[in-house]
Design an enzyme around this catalytic site. Sequence first.
Site, PDB file in Angstrom:
ATOM      1  N   LYS A   5       0.842  -1.203   0.000  1.00 26.12           N
ATOM      2  CA  LYS A   5       0.000   0.000   0.000  1.00 26.12           C
ATOM      3  C   LYS A   5       0.873   1.247   0.000  1.00 26.12           C
ATOM      4  O   LYS A   5       0.617   2.190  -0.752  1.00 26.12           O
ATOM      5  CB  LYS A   5      -0.879   0.006   1.246  1.00 26.12           C
ATOM      6  CG  LYS A   5      -1.515   1.363   1.534  1.00 26.12           C
ATOM      7  CD  LYS A   5      -2.361   1.373   2.781  1.00 26.12           C
ATOM      8  CE  LYS A   5      -1.625   1.561   4.059  1.00 26.12           C
ATOM      9  NZ  LYS A   5      -1.251   2.953   4.411  1.00 26.12           N
ATOM     10  N   ASN A   6       1.915   1.253   0.825  1.00 25.29           N
ATOM     11  CA  ASN A   6       2.709   2.470   0.996  1.00 25.29           C
ATOM     12  C   ASN A   6       3.705   2.708  -0.133  1.00 25.29           C
ATOM     13  O   ASN A   6       4.397   3.719  -0.145  1.00 25.29           O
ATOM     14  CB  ASN A   6       3.412   2.461   2.356  1.00 25.29           C
ATOM     15  CG  ASN A   6       2.399   2.613   3.490  1.00 25.29           C
ATOM     16  OD1 ASN A   6       1.231   2.924   3.261  1.00 25.29           O
ATOM     17  ND2 ASN A   6       2.826   2.342   4.715  1.00 25.29           N
ATOM     18  N   CYS A  99      -4.124  12.472  13.283  1.00 27.64           N
ATOM     19  CA  CYS A  99      -4.915  11.235  13.350  1.00 27.64           C
ATOM     20  C   CYS A  99      -4.581  10.569  14.692  1.00 27.64           C
ATOM     21  O   CYS A  99      -3.776  11.048  15.471  1.00 27.64           O
ATOM     22  CB  CYS A  99      -4.593  10.324  12.165  1.00 27.64           C
ATOM     23  SG  CYS A  99      -2.885   9.843  12.114  1.00 27.64           S
ATOM     24  N   ARG A 104       0.589  15.003  12.836  1.00 23.37           N
ATOM     25  CA  ARG A 104       1.255  14.629  11.582  1.00 23.37           C
ATOM     26  C   ARG A 104       1.813  15.896  10.933  1.00 23.37           C
ATOM     27  O   ARG A 104       1.235  16.446  10.020  1.00 23.37           O
ATOM     28  CB  ARG A 104       0.277  13.927  10.660  1.00 23.37           C
ATOM     29  CG  ARG A 104      -0.429  12.717  11.252  1.00 23.37           C
ATOM     30  CD  ARG A 104       0.477  11.546  11.593  1.00 23.37           C
ATOM     31  NE  ARG A 104       1.053  10.885  10.445  1.00 23.37           N
ATOM     32  CZ  ARG A 104       0.503   9.882   9.786  1.00 23.37           C
ATOM     33  NH1 ARG A 104      -0.677   9.450  10.142  1.00 23.37           N
ATOM     34  NH2 ARG A 104       1.109   9.324   8.747  1.00 23.37           N
ATOM     35  N   ASP A 290       4.997   0.451  11.929  1.00 24.94           N
ATOM     36  CA  ASP A 290       3.750  -0.147  11.435  1.00 24.94           C
ATOM     37  C   ASP A 290       3.574  -1.583  11.887  1.00 24.94           C
ATOM     38  O   ASP A 290       2.531  -2.185  11.625  1.00 24.94           O
ATOM     39  CB  ASP A 290       3.688  -0.081   9.903  1.00 24.94           C
ATOM     40  CG  ASP A 290       3.569   1.351   9.424  1.00 24.94           C
ATOM     41  OD1 ASP A 290       3.715   1.588   8.212  1.00 24.94           O
ATOM     42  OD2 ASP A 290       3.351   2.242  10.266  1.00 24.94           O
ATOM     43  N   ARG A 382      -8.425  -0.329   5.095  1.00 23.35           N
ATOM     44  CA  ARG A 382      -7.593   0.708   4.464  1.00 23.35           C
ATOM     45  C   ARG A 382      -6.292   0.103   3.947  1.00 23.35           C
ATOM     46  O   ARG A 382      -5.724   0.573   2.971  1.00 23.35           O
ATOM     47  CB  ARG A 382      -7.243   1.803   5.475  1.00 23.35           C
ATOM     48  CG  ARG A 382      -8.399   2.669   5.894  1.00 23.35           C
ATOM     49  CD  ARG A 382      -7.929   3.857   6.682  1.00 23.35           C
ATOM     50  NE  ARG A 382      -6.931   4.628   5.940  1.00 23.35           N
ATOM     51  CZ  ARG A 382      -6.429   5.781   6.374  1.00 23.35           C
ATOM     52  NH1 ARG A 382      -6.798   6.271   7.532  1.00 23.35           N
ATOM     53  NH2 ARG A 382      -5.539   6.449   5.673  1.00 23.35           N
TER      54      ARG A 382
HETATM   55  C1  EPZ Z   1       4.654   6.769   6.086  1.00 23.64           C
HETATM   56  O1  EPZ Z   1       3.931   7.863   6.609  1.00 23.64           O
HETATM   57  C2  EPZ Z   1       3.679   5.594   6.060  1.00 23.64           C
HETATM   58  N1  EPZ Z   1       2.524   5.939   5.239  1.00 23.64           N
HETATM   59  C3  EPZ Z   1       3.226   5.272   7.489  1.00 23.64           C
HETATM   60  O2  EPZ Z   1       2.397   4.119   7.404  1.00 23.64           O
HETATM   61  C4  EPZ Z   1       4.458   4.950   8.329  1.00 23.64           C
HETATM   62  O3  EPZ Z   1       4.053   4.689   9.654  1.00 23.64           O
HETATM   63  C5  EPZ Z   1       5.426   6.124   8.281  1.00 23.64           C
HETATM   64  O4  EPZ Z   1       5.777   6.427   6.906  1.00 23.64           O
HETATM   65  C6  EPZ Z   1       6.708   5.832   9.033  1.00 23.64           C
HETATM   66  O5  EPZ Z   1       7.329   4.699   8.486  1.00 23.64           O
HETATM   67  C7  EPZ Z   1       2.644   5.930   3.890  1.00 23.64           C
HETATM   68  O6  EPZ Z   1       3.696   5.654   3.344  1.00 23.64           O
HETATM   69  C8  EPZ Z   1       1.406   6.241   3.097  1.00 23.64           C
HETATM   70  P1  EPZ Z   1       6.840  10.073   8.047  1.00 23.64           P
HETATM   71  P2  EPZ Z   1       4.587   9.343   6.567  1.00 23.64           P
HETATM   72  O7  EPZ Z   1       6.702  11.381   7.355  1.00 23.64           O
HETATM   73  O8  EPZ Z   1       5.453   9.492   5.387  1.00 23.64           O
HETATM   74  C9  EPZ Z   1       7.570  13.067  11.528  1.00 23.64           C
HETATM   75  C10 EPZ Z   1       0.493   2.812   7.786  1.00 23.64           C
HETATM   76  O9  EPZ Z   1       0.061   2.286   8.838  1.00 23.64           O
HETATM   77  N2  EPZ Z   1       7.461  14.091  10.481  1.00 23.64           N
HETATM   78  O10 EPZ Z   1       7.949   9.142   7.636  1.00 23.64           O
HETATM   79  O11 EPZ Z   1       3.495  10.306   6.767  1.00 23.64           O
HETATM   80  C11 EPZ Z   1       6.262  12.326  11.769  1.00 23.64           C
HETATM   81  O12 EPZ Z   1       5.438  13.013  12.684  1.00 23.64           O
HETATM   82  C12 EPZ Z   1       1.009   4.234   7.814  1.00 23.64           C
HETATM   83  O13 EPZ Z   1       0.548   2.231   6.676  1.00 23.64           O
HETATM   84  C13 EPZ Z   1       7.883  15.390  10.767  1.00 23.64           C
HETATM   85  O14 EPZ Z   1       8.322  15.683  11.876  1.00 23.64           O
HETATM   86  O15 EPZ Z   1       5.489   9.286   7.877  1.00 23.64           O
HETATM   87  C14 EPZ Z   1       6.762  11.025  12.334  1.00 23.64           C
HETATM   88  O16 EPZ Z   1       7.030  11.191  13.706  1.00 23.64           O
HETATM   89  C15 EPZ Z   1       0.840   4.893   9.171  1.00 23.64           C
HETATM   90  N3  EPZ Z   1       7.790  16.324   9.788  1.00 23.64           N
HETATM   91  C16 EPZ Z   1       8.067  10.779  11.579  1.00 23.64           C
HETATM   92  O17 EPZ Z   1       8.469  12.056  11.075  1.00 23.64           O
HETATM   93  C17 EPZ Z   1       7.308  16.046   8.534  1.00 23.64           C
HETATM   94  O18 EPZ Z   1       7.259  16.951   7.676  1.00 23.64           O
HETATM   95  C18 EPZ Z   1       7.940   9.827  10.410  1.00 23.64           C
HETATM   96  O19 EPZ Z   1       6.876  10.323   9.618  1.00 23.64           O
HETATM   97  C19 EPZ Z   1       6.896  14.718   8.266  1.00 23.64           C
HETATM   98  C20 EPZ Z   1       6.979  13.763   9.253  1.00 23.64           C
END
Ligand code: EPZ
Length: 405
Positions: A5-6, A99, A104, A290, A382
Amino acid sequence: MSGAKNAVLPILAATLLSDEPSVIENAPQVSDVALMCDILRELGAKVIQAGEEITVHPDGCRGTRAPYELVSRMRASICVLGPLLAKQHRAEVSMPGGCVIGPRPIDLHVKGLQCLGASYAIEHGYMVWQAPRLAGARVHLGGAYGSSVLATDNVLMAAALAEGITTIEHAACEPEVVDLADCLSAMGARITGQGTPVIHVEGVRQLHGVRYRIISDRIEAGTLLIAAAMVGGDVTLEGARADHLEALIDKLAEASVRVEQTPGALRVRATQPTQAADITTLPFPGFPTDLQAQMMALMSISRGVSVLTEKVYPERFMHISELNRMGAHITREGASAIVKGVSHLSGAPVTAPDLRASAALVLAGMAAESQTEVSGLEHLDRGYQHLDHQLRLLGARIHRTHRKE
Ligand code: EPZ
């Protein structure tokens, strides 16, 4: 295994970078993918979903607005930003809400796209971006919690058509980012270093359409490995890759569960009671956040005390209360959960709060005594195409009482 999915979500967005049609194979039939297809249609692309094959005709895509009613349902919608700025030089994306797994933020997305020359203002809850010209730059994406998967994706896609060279430092190394980079390369992008913390992109003038097959879903595979560990058994997962799951395989070994790579598959043999193991979630190649909830379900019936610490989403513990209703002994200490293993869980009606917690509750119900009814399956749907069917194939007594709409 299903497609990841991701990986498919950003790759669907990437099809907007070309005027030619693209065909994406092995796309999982889950609601997040259907939602991303609707977002592309909203932007003017023609999208045809035929089972696990999705064809995108982006040539009609003139829209630049990803509306609130779609974006608010899925944070990953934000990955249309990069392609829209690269192709249309404008994008209006509703600010993504938070969420249940925590705030986020999008500061790294903003930083990366601004480095390439884009600018934005907030108007009525929308980020309204302009990018008359994108120019390659050095972009550092290290944040308070490591790198960002989707921010790396957005910068990759914008840089693919920017003028000049972009260097992404502290880039996310997740296999899904590698899959996006490989897909962009197949479209004619010039990218090196994907899978490492430093990625180089040399902008090109245009990208062509592609037929691309998505990698298998490592989180689905990890969920099934943990399921086998919870109830015992000898399970082979066709299409699962050890190089995508090293951290989980290492932790399962510590818990006395052996996982081995066979040609094109992973085989897990759980023949004895599992032992407690401490888990800390980290960006790839660390233990994936995850799989934290699913691992907590396993640790709740393992011998000893384990500590699960979230370094990615410190609030991602909504599943603790539901597991405790099933007889688990879990207490929260800030960004950590202390799990005292019990001999067994007892079935109960439980409610899934989010996608991965819903999988954890299904696994817990499978291992518990008597019956468990899990509601809130819209979360499960989802990201899992047919987890209940897969578990039934493995011998679990599980069925849906209300068919998916
Ligand atoms: C991706 O989300 C995945 N979703 C998430 O999977 C996964 O948990 C996450 O990466 C971490 O591996 C998809 O790929 C669609 P991040 P993403 O930006 O990209 C912080 C699932 O269950 N952050 O890597 O949104 C954030 O708060 C979902 O399939 C900032 O600080 O995650 C988090 O603590 C849930 N600033 C960390 O970084 C930003 O601008 C990692 O977030 C962006 C993120």
